[in-house]
Design a protein around this motif. Structure first.
Motif, short mmCIF file in Angstrom:
data_model
loop_
_atom_site.label_atom_id
_atom_site.label_comp_id
_atom_site.label_asym_id
_atom_site.label_seq_id
_atom_site.Cartn_x
_atom_site.Cartn_y
_atom_site.Cartn_z
N GLU A 83 0.83 -1.33 -0.10
CA GLU A 83 0.09 0.01 -0.12
C GLU A 83 0.95 1.39 -0.18
O GLU A 83 0.64 2.21 -0.93
CB GLU A 83 -0.85 -0.05 1.26
N LEU A 84 1.87 1.15 0.95
CA LEU A 84 2.59 2.47 0.69
C LEU A 84 3.53 2.65 -0.43
O LEU A 84 3.69 3.67 -0.85
CB LEU A 84 3.77 2.39 2.26
N PHE A 85 4.23 1.34 -0.87
CA PHE A 85 4.71 1.47 -1.96
C PHE A 85 3.97 2.02 -3.30
O PHE A 85 4.32 3.07 -4.06
CB PHE A 85 5.16 0.19 -2.51
N ASP A 93 -3.71 6.95 -5.06
CA ASP A 93 -4.56 7.54 -4.40
C ASP A 93 -4.67 6.51 -2.95
O ASP A 93 -5.00 5.32 -3.29
CB ASP A 93 -6.03 7.70 -4.82
N TRP A 94 -4.64 7.05 -1.82
CA TRP A 94 -4.59 6.07 -0.67
C TRP A 94 -5.99 5.27 -0.53
O TRP A 94 -6.23 4.45 0.11
CB TRP A 94 -4.37 6.84 0.71
N GLU A 99 -7.48 -2.25 -2.15
CA GLU A 99 -8.23 -3.13 -3.04
C GLU A 99 -6.86 -3.91 -3.86
O GLU A 99 -6.85 -5.12 -3.93
CB GLU A 99 -8.92 -2.64 -4.11
N GLU A 100 -6.08 -2.89 -4.31
CA GLU A 100 -5.04 -3.29 -5.12
C GLU A 100 -4.10 -4.36 -4.32
O GLU A 100 -3.57 -5.47 -4.95
CB GLU A 100 -4.38 -2.21 -5.41
N ALA A 101 -3.59 -3.82 -3.28
CA ALA A 101 -2.83 -4.68 -2.15
C ALA A 101 -3.40 -6.00 -1.77
O ALA A 101 -2.80 -7.02 -1.54
CB ALA A 101 -2.45 -3.93 -0.78
#
Lengths: 220, 220
Positions: A83-85, A93-94, A99-101
């Motif tokens: 997420e941070l990456f 966008d945070w 979802e992606e992670a």
DNA sequence: ATTCTAATTTCGCCGTGCCAAAAAGCGCAA
DNA sequence: TTGCGCTTTTTGGCACGGCGAAATTAGAAT
């Protein structure tokens, strides 16, 4: 190596244990969190028990063993580092990285995770302020107060937003309550269920207490 | 959305079609490439045929339909973009990114792929020189000669290394034949099955013709 | 043409993960 | 303490992706 289903189960048990410390996790709440039926959870949890990853008693809920906790922490580490990456390196966008992670956490090798960790400077929290477990499986556990509990007049700094819902995150961003922001509680109206906070530069924001309970603050 | 197994089948059929243009792909060669038994491939290929992704005839091999080709190209795009990303942005070695991308190609959203593509400046080839299909599914098809076919004395530039084996890639790197390198064939010994090439700065390297066939060069 | 071989397909099976519906257990309240 | 409601478990089924063994087919060789 565990399947991604197993990883998801362990991760959610871990999150639930963290949310309600000391308690055993009910199969029903896992079913809800994972989006499957209770029967499915019972079956899976028995499998996990046979693998020595959880301690399970019929009708008594479930608890991670040391091995299960270790695995769960690794999943969580991958998730939060990713997420941070995505936010820092790819400018996402945070509100969309969770979802992606959720998918990527199952596809990252240890080697890749190590590169990312290094590139990000061995960070201790993700974009939502959630702590990132170390490679050894240690979590720096802050004791944070929720914004809802902050006395009127007290100054603090937003440290963590404990909800991954994209709409909520966009709201928080729009209000200007991103982690790191300094705030001061101006008024609390228990009857109206609202809280008014002052931000820097004379700005202020209002939000419900239910929402304020999901925002954690640190002194300062 | 297709399962990652389906994506793998389509990708490998695509690669095989590209390797031997015009030919139908034999179920047996797919089984080899995918690491499953021939019977498994037959069953799966029938499923793909029912989904309209391939054109299949018993004992006659398989060929992608337009829909199947489109899907396969998207998988290949994700794979190759990810390889380049891992090398360029995360500093990974070109010999280790194939494996990594093999898992990641199934976990990348369109949105993320678009960010990566943009960040890399819409590249047309991956670290091995393999072309990256566009988002629309177009591939810039170079016609390249293999190093093995280059006449003695001719100068050229390494453009593509068509083998993902990590040991081979490390060898190529050690010899100094990374894509972009300018070379000149010094000698070819058909009997000894070797080729000697001269690199810049008086360096030279020897390799077997079998290996040289996997290295493609462009004029210049 | 016939036979042989190699490739391919068919068949029966297994493990994983899921659901729906029926059964069982738990706890609380009357 | 008996019953009721909610949660959990059990049962039976299903889809997917895979395997191995046996049967079949295509194609080459004699």
């Amino acid at each position: 190596m565990p399947t991604s289903t197993v990883e998801d189960y362990l991760k959610h048990i871990l999150l639930e244990e963290e949310r309600v410390p000391g308690a055993r996790v009910a199969t029903g709440s896992l079913a809800g969190a994972l989006g499957v039926t209770p029967g499915t959870v019972t079956t899976m949890v028995k499998t996990l028990s046979d693998s020595g990853l959880v301690d399970y008693e019929a009708y008594g809920g479930v608890r991670l063993t040391a091995a299960g906790r270790q695995l769960g922490l690794h999943v969580l580490r991958r998730h939060r580092l990713m997420e941070l990456f995505l936010v820092r390196t790819l400018g996402m966008d945070w509100s969309e990285v969770h979802e992606e992670a959720e998918r990527l956490e199952h596809a990252l090798s240890d080697r890749l995770v190590e590169r990312i960790d290094e590139m990000l400077g061995r960070p201790s929290v993700d974009p939502h302020g959630d702590p990132i477990p170390s490679a050894a499986g240690e979590v720096a556990g802050h004791e944070l107060a929720t914004l809802a509990a902050l006395p009127v007049g007290r100054r603090a700094r937003v440290a963590r937003v404990a909800d991954q819902d994209a709409a909520f995150l966009r709201l928080v961003e729009r209000l200007g309550l991103l982690p790191g922001t300094r705030v001061r509680v101006v008024a609390r109206d228990a009857a109206a269920d609202t809280l008014e906070v002052e931000l820097g530069r004379g700005k202020s924001a209002a939000l419900g207490l239910r929402a304020a309970e999901k925002i954690f603050v640190a002194p300062g």
